[in-house]
Structures are given as C-alpha cells and as structure tokens.
Motif scaffolding. Structure first.
Motif: not given
Ligand SMILES: [Fe+2]
Lengths: 487, 321
Positions: B37-45, B66-83
């Motif tokens: 559940a670390d979307p920022a690291a996932a995006r870089a990889a 990458l498209e999926w992450l981009a569509a959910r990148s609000e709040g610097d991916l922090a909300p996505l990480a908690s989801l």
C-alpha cells in the motif's frame, strides 16, 4: 435449480418452434466428414447452413466454424458501417506464440483481416502489411439467434509470435482499419516468470453493472489472462445478451472491451450458455476434438501458460462427462503431469461439486466422475461458479462413501506440501459478477470459508509460489487470501 | 561456432539477461509496493518498468497502473495509501472500530476519486457489521459528492435502502428506491422478493391448510357413507395410474435430464398426488355444482400454494421473481 430451467425451458420452446439448428442446441457430429467451404446450397425454404474450415497461415492447427447461416474466408467486402466492435482475444494455439481475436461488424462486412506489429507507430500508419507490420487473414460468420436477428462476427488466428511480447493489432481491411489494440504473448513454456490470472463467472443478468466493474478491477489488477467459469448470459441463444456481455460498461468510462481486447478470456460452458451457436461462434478456443466432443472440439480444452496447465471442462453434458470427457481429462492430465515444464494444474468448470447449503447442492455424480482423476494428477485448484457466492474448500483428496476426504491442512486452510506435492486440491466457487447473489453456509465439514459476495479472484503464480486473492468486485476490499509454496 | 559468433552470442545474452535483470526488480518492486500500500513507491517503480521494458507485456501493465495511479493522485497519494491499506485488511480484521475509524479518515480526504471509492468500501463494511445509521450517513455523503459516478450513486442509493431494510423498515427501503421514478437493480429486486415472500406465505399456508382440513373431513364423510366402494370409485385403478403418470412423468424427465432438479420435481409430484387423492374422495361427499366448483377452486389454490412452497424451498425463485 429452477433458474437454469428458465433458460432451458425457453431454449426448449425455441427448439420446438424454430428447430435445433436455429437455437444452437444441436451441434453437428464432430466426427463427420470435413465440411465444405462456403455456404451449402439450400433447398427453397430449408435453413441455409454453412461451415468453413481452414488452416490459418503459420498456425499448426486448423479452424472450423460451427454450422451457421453463412461462413467463409475474409473477402474485402465492406458494409455501410464496417467498424469492429465486441473485440476480444483468447488462445486457440500456444499461448506463448499465438493469439486469436473475435469481433463483430455490420452484417454486410466480410473483411476479416488483422494487421499486427510490435511497433505501434508503424502499425498506426499502415494500411497493409510491409516492414514491421504483418497481416493475417481470418474468417467471418453470419448466424441467427433466437429472435431470428442476424449477427456478423469475425475471427482470426495470429501465430508464429515471440514469447512475452506485446503485439499491437488492428482489425478490418484496407481503408477500414480499427483503432490500435494490443495483447501480449505468454512466457516460453516452463518459464518460471511470475504471472497473474483472474477468475470470474456468472455475469448473467449483469446486476449492478457487476460484470463491467469486475472487468475494470481485473484490468487494474494486471491480469495476464482471465478464466471465466460459465453462465455469461441468461439465455445462450439470445444475442442481445451476448451483445451486452461483450460491450458492458461501468457507467464511468470503462467498457469491457478495454480489457478483453488485450487480456485473453478463457471460458467454459455454463448451463445458461447452453453451448449455443452464439457462444461457439463468438469465441475461439483449442479445437482438440475428442470422441463425441461438440462445438468443433471447443467444448473442453486445455492450455499452458508459463509453468502452469489449465484445463477447461464442460459439465453440462451428462452423456459425456463420465465417458469421453473423463477419458480426455485423464489423457490431458497425464500428459501435463509428465511434462517437466508444468508446475501447477488448475481446472475450471461450471457446477461445483463442493459447495455448502447454497441454491444448488453439490453435484455428486460429477464428483464421482472427475474427482478421482483430479486426485491422481494432483490438481492444485478447481474454479467453479453456478452458485453465485464465494466459497473455498479445505484441501480435499480422496472419496469415502462419495464424500470428499479432508486432507492435511496447513496455515490458513492451505494444503500441506510434501516433496513438492500438495496434500489436497482446493475447490473454489467464485462467481456472481452480475447474477443474483445466493446464500451460502460454512457449516459443511469440507468448507473452509464462504461469503455471499460478488467476488473476483486473482491468482499470482511466481515460480513455485502461489497466492490467491479474492476481493469484492464492488468495493475492491479483501474477502479472502491464501496460498502456498511447493517446496 | 567461430570466436566471433560466440562473442556475439555472449553479447546478445548479456543484453537480454541484463535488461530483464534490470527490469525484473523494477516490476517486482512495483508489485511489492502495491502490496505494501505504498502508491508513491509503486509509481516510481512502474515508471522505471515502462521506460526499460518498452514493448513488453510488463510495459503494458506499467501503463495501466500509471494511468490508474494518476487518476487517484490527489493529496500526494496519501489518501490512496490509506484506502489501499484499508482494502487489504483481512475481512475478519475489518471490525466496527476499524471501519468507523477509516470512515472518519475518509471524510477528511480531499475531494477526488479516492474519497468516492473509499466511501463505497467503508460503507459496505459498516452495513455488513450492522452499524446501520453510520453506513447510511456514509452512503448519503456519497450521494452529495459531485464526483461520484452514476454507478457509484446507484450503489449508494442501494446502500441506503439496504440499511433501512436491515433496520426493519422494508417498505421504507422500497419507497426510497422508488422515490425518483421506476426502480430496478439487484437490491430492489431482492427487497421486493423478500416482501412478496413474507406477504404471500400466510395466504399460501391458509389455502393449503383449509383445503387439507376440508377435504379430509369431506373424505372421511364420503368413506363413512360409501365405504370401500366410495374409495374404489374415487381411486379407480385407471384414474390412479393416470394421476401417478401425470405426477411422476415430470419427475422422471427431471431425473433423466438434470439430477439436481429431481428433488424439486419429486416434492411437487408427491404433493400433487396427495392433494389430488384427497380432492377426488372429498368430491364424493359434495353434491351440487356450486359445492363442487368451490371445492375445485380451493383445490387449485392449494396446488398453487404447494408449488409456491416447493419453489421457495428449492431456492430457484431468486431468478423468477
Ligand atoms: Fe449456472
């Protein structure tokens, strides 16, 4: 058990009114003489029936259509709106070197060509083969459904490809090419490259748009291909339902073609699909015809992906499942077990024979016919549907008085591995991405977990390691997760 | 093999294995980051996979992710990480406390896809766990969110209705779904089915009970009056044979055609035979057209009630109603 009878009763009524050929209930005798190309001459008033058989260039196998109203090789004839839709891929040949693609057009279009390349830019600019762009010719079929509506579908088989490679493709013919789609070949046979496949089933009815939503999740889960455990539609001979199946959208910009044009969908026949001509004409699977097998050999089949072997069975044919299908299964699994490239064996069919207190009780005659074969060849996981729930069995090996014997169980219900062999087979029921949800219980001894939820399954195979993840298709939350490593 | 060919083959091998050795870790890194559940690291990889593995199936996967992450990148991916953390929490660990705490986090999330998807996930758990009013509040917040798509709004409306029904207000749930015009969908159908079953069951029981009692009483009277002759007349061999054939024929067909359906048909057949046998002897005690017509009408109702019960028991009504 009554739900299936709606389909059957309607199909039977249609059979009485329209005759067998129109409903697709009766296939030709697979062992008969090879069919002639093109439309057979028809007597006035008699239904026109045609079949087409050919070997696609570069493929080491031949392709035969079901009997339909019209069938033939690609011709550069275009109707008023020839654009391709319902585009979906599968494998009828080796997964590491081929793919098959099916699509629909207006009824006037006979062009059934595929342009393909590993170079997207070259393909986008091309109007024919040349340079890095290649072309393959397929075939077209026109069939009538229950409502006597005609549909033109196309199919092409592309072979001689490189393993683990993404191929871009366009469909149609000169001057009328579709947008660019892409699909990828499997790793070389036996390669231990990690891969992911998804499992879904029972989309019939598409309640809550669950079919489209599940397919969006499967795309986002990076599945390399998808197994479908049957009952795509309520009535297999109703083409409008198949049209919905191939084009369903989630209401938020995703339609299933976005997944199915790239991710091979490997299906088995459900009781509602009824092996109808619609089903057979719109899908392409290995035509490994075995004694009395229907649907030109597509009724049951198997394929390999990486280090895994997949067996896809039809459990709706009471006459065959314990006889010729069981013989085929025995041969197929013996060969898979003897193949050093195969580490894992997965089976998919429709009706579960381990399921607890749900709408359909376990099919014990099916269990008697197949489980002993699964046991002997150490099948790892069996995927089924029919009961629209999620259920996981404990590892099972052997039968005692017709009941499954629970095998040694490790952590979280996984089988115990000894000398690289699992103590038992895990049986999953995981279906309901659109069909009405049923109830289920965990009170049976053979049941490890059960939930009345719409689920999609993803299976990660990484060499000798297996991880099965089950998520709710509507919320994407975890429902179950288990796995094991074979030493 | 010449030395030149060998060195060329070696160079080619290095190239092939070298590139896959570089890309393999990137892909595995990306997948591990997703699992953790670390979307920022996932995006870089995934970006590394897409750059290195151009034209491979991994590249196609990387683009999807990458498209999926981009569509959910609000709040610097922090909300996505908690989801993502919430969604991978095992079902049995998603308790009321865990779900309520996450619902709190969700309402503080910035506007975006993640907040909508989080509400759908947490509200479903709240409902499953019986926190009905909290679940309803989350579904209602979803309905007020302009970014919720049509499917998500329908899911939220269904959720409110399910919360009402779970709280005992079944007709309130149906009214809620019918409020904005003709309702449809799985939840609506399921609620209507439940209501139909609940409302109709007492009528079915009454029809069947009345018919059985009445025909037993009349049958006994007919036997008392006519004795064995009345029984022989009511259950003459040909009539009995015809009745058995009519009742058992479908059961035989079902058993031959689909063993799974045989139990349902056997129950129907046995019940039909009993009701018919009762009716035929009872009929001998009823004189006059009106009386016989009334008994016949009641017999028809009783047969329908029997069929209703057998079908309910078979579970198959779920697809009929
Ligand atoms: Fe089914």
């Amino acid at each position: 058990m009554v739900d299936k009878h709606i389909g059957r009763t309607l199909a039977f009524a249609a059979f009485l009114v329209l005759g067998c050929q129109e409903t697709g209930l009766v296939e030709e005798d697979a062992g008969g003489p090879p069919p002639a190309d093109g439309a057979a001459p028809s007597d006035a008033g008699a239904p026109v029936e045609a079949m087409h058989s050919y070997t696609p260039a570069g493929c080491g196998y031949s392709v035969t259509t079901p009997p339909v109203t019209e069938a033939g090789a690609s011709e550069d004839v275009f109707g008023p709106s020839p654009s391709a839709d319902h585009i979906h891929v599968s494998w009828a040949g080796p997964s590491h070197s081929s793919f098959a693609v099916n699509w629909r057009s207006d009824t006037g279009t006979l062009a059934s060509r595929v342009l393909y390349s590993t170079d997207r830019a070259a393909l986008s600019a091309a109007d024919g083969s040349g340079g890095a762009v290649f072309e393959q010719l397929g075939h077209h079929m026109l069939f009538r459904d229950l409502a006597r509506r005609t549909t033109r579908v196309h199919e092409a088989h592309v072979c001689g490809l490189s393993p683990s490679t993404e191929y871009f493709y366009r469909l149609g013919g000169p001057g009328h090419w579709s947008a660019v789609f892409s699909t990828a070949t499997a790793p070389s046979p036996g390669a231990s490259d990690a891969f992911t496949f998804a499992v879904t089933g029972d989309s019939r009815g598409n309640e809550e748009q669950a079919w489209a939503i599940s397919q969006r999740r499967v795309r986002d889960a990076l599945a390399d291909f998808e197994l479908f455990s049957g009952d795509a539609v309520i009535l297999g001979t109703a083409q409008d339902q198949w049209d919905d199946f191939w084009s369903a959208d989630d209401g938020a910009g995703f339609d299933v073609q976005q997944l199915l044009s790239s991710t091979p969908l490997m299906m088995v026949n459900g009781n509602h699909d009824a092996l109808a001509v619609n089903f057979v004409a719109q899908t392409a699977f290995a035509q490994d015809t075995f004694m009395n097998e229907r649907a030109q050999g597509e009724e049951w089949y198997s394929f390999d992906y990486g280090n895994a072997h997949f067996v896809m069975l039809d459990d709706n044919d009471r006459e065959l499942w314990g006889t010729s299908e069981a013989m085929w299964l025995e041969q197929d699994l013996s060969a898979a077990e003897a193949n050093p490239a195969v580490e894992w064996i997965f089976v998919t069919h429709h009706r579960p024979f381990y399921t607890c207190m749900s709408t359909h009780s376990p099919d014990t005659s099916l269990r008697a016919a197949w489980q002993e074969i699964f046991d002997r060849h150490h099948v790892d996981v069996v995927f089924t549907g029919h009961n629209h729930v999620y259920e996981r069995s404990r590892p099972i090996r052997g039968l005692s008085g017709g009941q499954g014997v629970i095998a040694a169980e490790g952590l979280n219900g996984a089988p115990v591995i000894t000398g690289g062999t699992a103590s038992g087979t895990v049986y999953l029921v995981a279906a309901g991405v659109g069909a009405p949800l049923y109830e289920v219980s965990t009170s049976c001894a053979t049941t490890y977990s059960a939930r009345a939820e719409r689920t999609y399954v993803t299976v990660r195979v990484n060499g000798r390691e297996l991880q099965v993840t089950v998520r709710n298709a509507m919320t994407d939350s975890m429902v179950d997760q288990f796995g094991w490593t074979k030493g | 093999m010449s030395a030149r060919a060998a060195s060329f083959a070696l160079a080619l091998m290095c190239l092939v294995t070298g590139s896959s050795a570089r890309a393999q870790p990137a892909r595995e890194r990306a997948l591990a980051a997703e699992r953790a559940a670390d979307p920022a690291a996932a995006r870089a990889a995934w970006q590394a996979v897409a750059a290195e593995q151009h034209g491979s199936r991994d590249a196609a996967h990387a683009r999807t992710r990458l498209e999926w992450l981009a569509a959910r990148s609000e709040g610097d991916l922090a909300p996505l990480a908690s989801l993502m953390r919430y969604q991978v929490t095992p079902l049995e660990e998603r308790t009321i406390e865990v779900a309520s705490a996450f619902a709190q986090v969700v309402e503080e999330m910035p506007e975006g896809r993640v907040r909508v998807e989080s509400r759908a996930a947490v509200a479903d758990d709240l409902l499953r766990l019986g926190a009905l009013s909290h679940a309803r509040a989350v579904f209602e917040a979803q309905l007020r969110d302009g970014l919720a798509g049509e499917g998500e709004r329908r899911g939220a409306r269904d959720g409110v209705a399910r919360a009402l029904a779970r709280g005992g207000d079944e007709s309130g749930a149906l009214d809620y779904l019918e409020r904005d015009g003709p309702a449809a969908g799985g939840t609506y159908e399921a609620l209507r089915r439940e209501r139909l079953v609940r409302v109709s069951t007492p009528f079915a029981a009454a029809a069947l009970g009345l018919y059985v009692l009445l025909s037993l009483a009349l049958g006994l009277r007919a036997l008392a009056r006519g004795g064995a002759a009345a029984a022989r007349a009511a259950w003459a061999p040909q009539r009995a044979a015809a009745a058995v054939w009519i009742a058992l024929g479908p059961a035989l067909l079902a058993a031959w055609y689909d063993a799974e359906a045989a139990d349902t048909f056997l129950a129907l057949c046995a019940g039909t035979l009993i009701l018919t046998a009762l009716g035929s002897i009872a009929g001998r005690a009823v004189a006059g057209r009106a009386g016989r017509a009334a008994l016949s009408a009641l017999a028809v109702l009783a047969h329908l009630a029997l069929a209703w019960w057998v079908l309910l028991g078979s579970g198959g009504l779920v697809s009929f109603l």
